[in-house]
Write a protein that holds these residues in place. Structure first.
Motif, PDB file in Angstrom:
ATOM      1  N   PRO A  57       1.969  -8.960  19.649  1.00  0.00           N
ATOM      2  CA  PRO A  57       1.134  -9.558  18.605  1.00  0.00           C
ATOM      3  C   PRO A  57       0.120  -8.585  17.998  1.00  0.00           C
ATOM      4  CG  PRO A  57       1.373 -11.085  20.414  1.00  0.00           C
ATOM      5  CD  PRO A  57       1.970  -9.776  20.867  1.00  0.00           C
ATOM      6  N   TYR A  58      -0.306  -7.588  18.763  1.00  0.00           N
ATOM      7  CA  TYR A  58      -1.264  -6.614  18.239  1.00  0.00           C
ATOM      8  C   TYR A  58      -0.666  -5.741  17.143  1.00  0.00           C
ATOM      9  CZ  TYR A  58      -4.589  -7.923  21.805  1.00  0.00           C
ATOM     10  OH  TYR A  58      -5.471  -8.628  22.570  1.00  0.00           O
ATOM     11  N   ALA A  59       0.649  -5.692  17.033  1.00  0.00           N
ATOM     12  CA  ALA A  59       1.297  -4.911  15.977  1.00  0.00           C
ATOM     13  C   ALA A  59       1.004  -5.498  14.606  1.00  0.00           C
ATOM     14  CB  ALA A  59       2.804  -4.846  16.209  1.00  0.00           C
ATOM     15  N   PHE A  60       0.629  -6.759  14.565  1.00  0.00           N
ATOM     16  CA  PHE A  60       0.404  -7.448  13.298  1.00  0.00           C
ATOM     17  C   PHE A  60      -1.064  -7.823  13.104  1.00  0.00           C
ATOM     18  CE2 PHE A  60       4.537  -8.438  15.190  1.00  0.00           C
ATOM     19  CZ  PHE A  60       5.340  -7.744  14.294  1.00  0.00           C
ATOM     20  N   ALA A  61      -1.932  -7.221  13.888  1.00  0.00           N
ATOM     21  CA  ALA A  61      -3.360  -7.565  13.854  1.00  0.00           C
ATOM     22  C   ALA A  61      -4.195  -6.404  13.335  1.00  0.00           C
ATOM     23  CB  ALA A  61      -3.816  -7.982  15.247  1.00  0.00           C
ATOM     24  N   GLY A  62      -3.717  -5.773  12.294  1.00  0.00           N
ATOM     25  CA  GLY A  62      -4.462  -4.663  11.712  1.00  0.00           C
ATOM     26  C   GLY A  62      -3.803  -4.189  10.435  1.00  0.00           C
ATOM     27  N   GLN A  63      -4.533  -3.375   9.695  1.00  0.00           N
ATOM     28  CA  GLN A  63      -4.023  -2.885   8.424  1.00  0.00           C
ATOM     29  C   GLN A  63      -3.532  -1.447   8.493  1.00  0.00           C
ATOM     30  OE1 GLN A  63      -7.175  -3.476   5.620  1.00  0.00           O
ATOM     31  NE2 GLN A  63      -6.732  -5.655   5.398  1.00  0.00           N
ATOM     32  N   PHE A  64      -3.938  -0.715   9.516  1.00  0.00           N
ATOM     33  CA  PHE A  64      -3.601   0.701   9.610  1.00  0.00           C
ATOM     34  C   PHE A  64      -3.005   1.007  10.972  1.00  0.00           C
ATOM     35  CE2 PHE A  64      -7.335   0.214   6.873  1.00  0.00           C
ATOM     36  CZ  PHE A  64      -6.807   0.691   5.668  1.00  0.00           C
ATOM     37  N   ILE A  65      -2.104   1.959  10.999  1.00  0.00           N
ATOM     38  CA  ILE A  65      -1.424   2.318  12.240  1.00  0.00           C
ATOM     39  C   ILE A  65      -2.414   2.763  13.312  1.00  0.00           C
ATOM     40  CG2 ILE A  65      -0.887   4.703  11.575  1.00  0.00           C
ATOM     41  CD1 ILE A  65       1.481   2.414  13.537  1.00  0.00           C
ATOM     42  N   ASN A  71      -6.029  -0.589  19.323  1.00  0.00           N
ATOM     43  CA  ASN A  71      -6.164  -1.926  19.919  1.00  0.00           C
ATOM     44  C   ASN A  71      -5.087  -2.196  20.964  1.00  0.00           C
ATOM     45  OD1 ASN A  71      -8.424  -2.456  18.395  1.00  0.00           O
ATOM     46  ND2 ASN A  71      -7.287  -3.466  16.765  1.00  0.00           N
ATOM     47  N   THR A  72      -3.869  -1.750  20.695  1.00  0.00           N
ATOM     48  CA  THR A  72      -2.791  -1.941  21.664  1.00  0.00           C
ATOM     49  C   THR A  72      -3.079  -1.169  22.941  1.00  0.00           C
ATOM     50  OG1 THR A  72      -1.169  -2.258  19.892  1.00  0.00           O
ATOM     51  CG2 THR A  72      -0.316  -1.709  22.082  1.00  0.00           C
ATOM     52  N   ARG A  73      -3.509   0.071  22.783  1.00  0.00           N
ATOM     53  CA  ARG A  73      -3.806   0.892  23.969  1.00  0.00           C
ATOM     54  C   ARG A  73      -4.899   0.239  24.805  1.00  0.00           C
ATOM     55  NH1 ARG A  73      -5.081   7.356  24.412  1.00  0.00           N
ATOM     56  NH2 ARG A  73      -5.710   7.291  26.575  1.00  0.00           N
ATOM     57  N   SER A  94       3.842   0.482  17.347  1.00  0.00           N
ATOM     58  CA  SER A  94       3.977   1.435  16.251  1.00  0.00           C
ATOM     59  C   SER A  94       5.268   1.148  15.480  1.00  0.00           C
ATOM     60  CB  SER A  94       3.976   2.862  16.809  1.00  0.00           C
ATOM     61  OG  SER A  94       4.246   3.798  15.808  1.00  0.00           O
ATOM     62  N   ILE A  95       6.344   0.889  16.219  1.00  0.00           N
ATOM     63  CA  ILE A  95       7.626   0.552  15.594  1.00  0.00           C
ATOM     64  C   ILE A  95       7.517  -0.759  14.827  1.00  0.00           C
ATOM     65  CG2 ILE A  95      10.010  -0.144  16.083  1.00  0.00           C
ATOM     66  CD1 ILE A  95       9.891   1.861  18.488  1.00  0.00           C
ATOM     67  N   PHE A  97       4.878  -2.370  13.632  1.00  0.00           N
ATOM     68  CA  PHE A  97       4.001  -2.250  12.460  1.00  0.00           C
ATOM     69  C   PHE A  97       4.743  -1.565  11.318  1.00  0.00           C
ATOM     70  CE2 PHE A  97       0.939   0.151   9.907  1.00  0.00           C
ATOM     71  CZ  PHE A  97       0.075  -0.868   9.511  1.00  0.00           C
ATOM     72  N   ARG A  98       5.441  -0.493  11.627  1.00  0.00           N
ATOM     73  CA  ARG A  98       6.139   0.272  10.584  1.00  0.00           C
ATOM     74  C   ARG A  98       7.294  -0.524   9.965  1.00  0.00           C
ATOM     75  NH1 ARG A  98       4.803   5.272  13.873  1.00  0.00           N
ATOM     76  NH2 ARG A  98       3.449   6.383  12.431  1.00  0.00           N
ATOM     77  N   ILE A  99       7.930  -1.377  10.746  1.00  0.00           N
ATOM     78  CA  ILE A  99       9.013  -2.201  10.193  1.00  0.00           C
ATOM     79  C   ILE A  99       8.485  -3.044   9.034  1.00  0.00           C
ATOM     80  CG2 ILE A  99      10.488  -4.200  10.680  1.00  0.00           C
ATOM     81  CD1 ILE A  99      10.969  -2.973  13.469  1.00  0.00           C
ATOM     82  N   THR A 100       7.280  -3.554   9.174  1.00  0.00           N
ATOM     83  CA  THR A 100       6.715  -4.420   8.132  1.00  0.00           C
ATOM     84  C   THR A 100       6.031  -3.646   7.013  1.00  0.00           C
ATOM     85  OG1 THR A 100       4.597  -4.673   9.292  1.00  0.00           O
ATOM     86  CG2 THR A 100       6.327  -6.277   9.794  1.00  0.00           C
ATOM     87  N   GLU A 101       5.689  -2.376   7.248  1.00  0.00           N
ATOM     88  CA  GLU A 101       4.891  -1.622   6.284  1.00  0.00           C
ATOM     89  C   GLU A 101       5.621  -0.486   5.574  1.00  0.00           C
ATOM     90  OE1 GLU A 101       1.696  -2.352   5.413  1.00  0.00           O
ATOM     91  OE2 GLU A 101       1.881  -4.117   6.691  1.00  0.00           O
ATOM     92  N   GLU A 102       6.682   0.028   6.149  1.00  0.00           N
ATOM     93  CA  GLU A 102       7.288   1.235   5.589  1.00  0.00           C
ATOM     94  C   GLU A 102       8.723   0.986   5.153  1.00  0.00           C
ATOM     95  OE1 GLU A 102       6.638   4.622   8.124  1.00  0.00           O
ATOM     96  OE2 GLU A 102       4.555   4.048   8.469  1.00  0.00           O
TER      97      GLU A 102
END
Length: 181
Positions: A57-65, A71-73, A94-95, A97-102
Motif C-alpha cells: 500500500p505504501y507504493a501508492f501513498a506518495g507522489q515521488f519515488i 516511507n516503505t523502508r 519501487s516497481i 509505483f513505476r507501473i502507475t507512473e512511467e
C-alpha cells in the motif's frame, strides 16, 4: 487478530501458549523468540517475507519515488530489521509505483528498480541484486516454472519471495492465473 497492546502482554502470551499448533518444541522456541522481541518493542532481525507481503500500500501513498522508498523502508524496518527482510519491500514498491507512473514495459521497470540497489551498501545488497537479476533472466530463458522457482528459492524470505514474484509476473504477463500457479 490478537492485539498485544490492548490485550496485554501476559494475557496474549497465555493465549498463544494454549494454541494447539504452538505446542511443539520448534513452535515453543519460535514463540519465545518473537514474544521477547515484541516485549522489547524492537524489530525482528530476520529476513522473512512479512515486509514484502505487507508494504505494497505504501507504493501508492506518495507522489515521488523518493517518498515511496523512504516511507516503505521506514515501515518495513519496523517488521524486519534485516536488510533482506526490508529491502525487497522497497524494491517491490519501487516497481509498483513505476507501473502507475512511467511509460515503460514491466521488464524495463523491474530492471530499473533492481539496478537501483546500491551494491556498495553491504554484501546482502550484492546478493539481492544478483538474485533479482536471475529472476529477470530466468523469465526469458527457462521454460519450466518449477525449475526456475526452485533455483530462486522457497519464498519464505523477502528476497526469495520478491524474486519469485518478479519471475512469475514477467513470465506470465498476459495470464494472471498462470502467474499465480
Amino acid at each position: 487478530r490478537l492485539n498485544f497492546i490492548t490485550y496485554g502482554f501476559e494475557k496474549a502470551t497465555d493465549y498463544l501458549w494454549n494454541l494447539v499448533d504452538l505446542q511443539s518444541d520448534v513452535s515453543f522456541s519460535d514463540m519465545c523468540y518473537f514474544l521477547s522481541e515484541i516485549k522489547a518493542n524492537m524489530p525482528v532481525d530476520s529476513k522473512g517475507c512479512g515486509a514484502v507481503m505487507r508494504m505494497s500500500p505504501y507504493a501508492f501513498a506518495g507522489q515521488f519515488i523518493q517518498e515511496i522508498v523512504h516511507n516503505t523502508r521506514k515501515e518495513a524496518q519496523s517488521i524486519h530489521f534485516h536488510y533482506l527482510g526490508w529491502k525487497p519491500a522497497v524494491v517491490l514498491n519501487s516497481i509498483l509505483f513505476r507501473i502507475t507512473e512511467e511509460k515503460l514495459s514491466l521488464r524495463e521497470i523491474c530492471e530499473l528498480s533492481v539496478d537501483e540497489i546500491d551494491v556498495k551498501e553491504n554484501k546482502e545488497a550484492v546478493y539481492l541484486k544478483e538474485l533479482l537479476n536471475k529472476a529477470i533472466e530466468y523469465s526469458k530463458t527457462i521454460d519450466d516454472d518449477k525449475v526456475a522457482i526452485k533455483l530462486l528459492g522457497e519464498g519464505f524470505t523477502g528476497d526469495e519471495a520478491l524474486a519469485i514474484a518478479i519471475y512469475c509476473a514477467l513470465k506470465h504477463q498476459t495470464d494472471f492465473s498462470e502467474a499465480l500457479r
